[in-house]
Design a protein around this motif. Structure first.
Motif, PDB file in Angstrom:
ATOM      1  N   ALA A 130       2.925  -1.523  -8.313  1.00  0.00           N
ATOM      2  CA  ALA A 130       2.658  -2.849  -7.945  1.00  0.00           C
ATOM      3  C   ALA A 130       2.628  -3.607  -9.061  1.00  0.00           C
ATOM      4  N   GLY A 131       3.442  -4.841  -9.266  1.00  0.00           N
ATOM      5  CA  GLY A 131       3.281  -5.711 -10.326  1.00  0.00           C
ATOM      6  C   GLY A 131       3.377  -5.161 -11.759  1.00  0.00           C
ATOM      7  N   GLY A 132       4.154  -4.030 -11.897  1.00  0.00           N
ATOM      8  CA  GLY A 132       4.228  -3.586 -12.905  1.00  0.00           C
ATOM      9  C   GLY A 132       3.195  -2.438 -13.452  1.00  0.00           C
ATOM     10  N   THR A 133       2.288  -2.313 -12.453  1.00  0.00           N
ATOM     11  CA  THR A 133       1.229  -1.160 -12.618  1.00  0.00           C
ATOM     12  C   THR A 133       1.374  -0.079 -11.702  1.00  0.00           C
ATOM     13  N   TYR A 134       0.965   1.122 -12.552  1.00  0.00           N
ATOM     14  CA  TYR A 134       1.168   2.485 -11.785  1.00  0.00           C
ATOM     15  C   TYR A 134      -0.398   2.618 -10.922  1.00  0.00           C
ATOM     16  N   LEU A 135      -0.616   3.157 -10.096  1.00  0.00           N
ATOM     17  CA  LEU A 135      -1.649   3.350  -9.059  1.00  0.00           C
ATOM     18  C   LEU A 135      -1.412   4.739  -8.547  1.00  0.00           C
ATOM     19  N   PHE A 136      -2.754   5.659  -8.848  1.00  0.00           N
ATOM     20  CA  PHE A 136      -2.742   6.819  -8.191  1.00  0.00           C
ATOM     21  C   PHE A 136      -3.980   6.911  -7.630  1.00  0.00           C
ATOM     22  N   ALA A 137      -4.011   7.553  -6.336  1.00  0.00           N
ATOM     23  CA  ALA A 137      -5.144   7.771  -5.499  1.00  0.00           C
ATOM     24  C   ALA A 137      -5.289   9.366  -5.585  1.00  0.00           C
ATOM     25  N   LEU A 138      -6.456  10.026  -6.080  1.00  0.00           N
ATOM     26  CA  LEU A 138      -7.022  11.255  -6.078  1.00  0.00           C
ATOM     27  C   LEU A 138      -7.974  11.420  -5.360  1.00  0.00           C
ATOM     28  N   PRO A 139      -8.259  12.820  -4.679  1.00  0.00           N
ATOM     29  CA  PRO A 139      -9.335  13.369  -4.167  1.00  0.00           C
ATOM     30  C   PRO A 139     -10.561  13.065  -5.107  1.00  0.00           C
ATOM     31  N   GLY A 140     -11.778  13.136  -4.262  1.00  0.00           N
ATOM     32  CA  GLY A 140     -12.976  12.960  -5.022  1.00  0.00           C
ATOM     33  C   GLY A 140     -13.593  13.973  -5.665  1.00  0.00           C
ATOM     34  N   SER A 141     -12.966  15.088  -5.832  1.00  0.00           N
ATOM     35  CA  SER A 141     -13.587  16.241  -6.381  1.00  0.00           C
ATOM     36  C   SER A 141     -13.193  16.216  -8.017  1.00  0.00           C
ATOM     37  N   PRO A 142     -14.333  16.650  -8.681  1.00  0.00           N
ATOM     38  CA  PRO A 142     -13.776  17.027 -10.319  1.00  0.00           C
ATOM     39  C   PRO A 142     -12.884  17.763 -10.398  1.00  0.00           C
ATOM     40  N   GLY A 143     -12.712  18.972  -9.594  1.00  0.00           N
ATOM     41  CA  GLY A 143     -11.623  19.823  -9.720  1.00  0.00           C
ATOM     42  C   GLY A 143     -10.269  19.063  -9.493  1.00  0.00           C
ATOM     43  N   ALA A 144     -10.028  18.136  -8.278  1.00  0.00           N
ATOM     44  CA  ALA A 144      -8.812  17.886  -7.999  1.00  0.00           C
ATOM     45  C   ALA A 144      -8.533  16.730  -8.860  1.00  0.00           C
ATOM     46  N   CYS A 145      -9.561  16.037  -9.833  1.00  0.00           N
ATOM     47  CA  CYS A 145      -9.244  15.161 -10.960  1.00  0.00           C
ATOM     48  C   CYS A 145      -8.611  15.990 -11.951  1.00  0.00           C
TER      49      CYS A 145
END
Length: 180
Positions: A130-145
């Motif tokens: 959106a608006g030239g910006t990438y956005l990523f939504a990850l799960p809330g665990s350190p392992g998933a990150c």
């Protein structure tokens, strides 16, 4: 196969990190810290970092603020991607996306399957622009990150990654907003 072209110059980007949680604090935000550590180790900079509660409108508002900030290239959120009633991060992201990167969630599931098996189906990780910006939504665990960064984002946010990467097309993400 994918590779890093060492003959090319590295291009650092600016990343905002958002932790979505009703209970985490800066002192115990392990997922946010995991992302910050990996972003900086890769040579990028953390432009901002914040913790917000699981409130869709508040999350979307902050995403919009970062989208409008020319000093932020990428936003990565952690938390709120599950299936419970308070998990609204994915909806907030989709409220602001101009385009969704459908394959991001698919590739994240493949990476997760290698680590946690069929439990990977409980994640709704997503990516968009959106608006030239990438956005990523990850799960809330350190392992998933770790999995998302190490398995996908570290490569795609490196300009030297071949055969292609997100950074090389950044100048064209908002071309539809400019007059010809």
């Amino acid at each position: 196969m994918s590779r890093i072209d060492e003959s090319m110059d590295f291009v650092p980007i600016r990343v905002a990190v958002l932790t979505v949680s009703d209970s985490r604090t800066p002192e115990d935000d392990k997922s946010g810290k995991t992302l910050v550590d990996r972003i900086e180790a890769a040579g990028h900079s953390v432009a901002d970092r914040m913790i917000l509660p699981d409130e869709r409108a508040e999350i979307a508002r902050q995403l919009q603020n970062w989208i409008q900030d020319p000093q932020i290239d990428v936003v990565i959120s952690t938390g709120g991607t599950g299936l419970t009633g308070r998990d609204v991060t994915v909806e907030a992201h989709r409220d602001v996306y101009e385009k969704e990167i459908e394959a991001f969630g698919t590739v994240f599931t493949i990476v997760s399957m290698e680590k946690i098996g069929t439990s990977a189906v409980q994640s709704r990780a997503t990516g968009g622009v959106a608006g030239g910006t990438y956005l990523f939504a990850l799960p809330g665990s350190p392992g998933a990150c770790k999995d998302a960064w190490d398995g996908i984002l570290q490569k795609q946010l490196d300009y030297r990654h071949r055969p292609c990467n997100f950074v090389e097309i950044m100048p064209r993400l908002d071309e539809h907003l400019r007059r010809k």
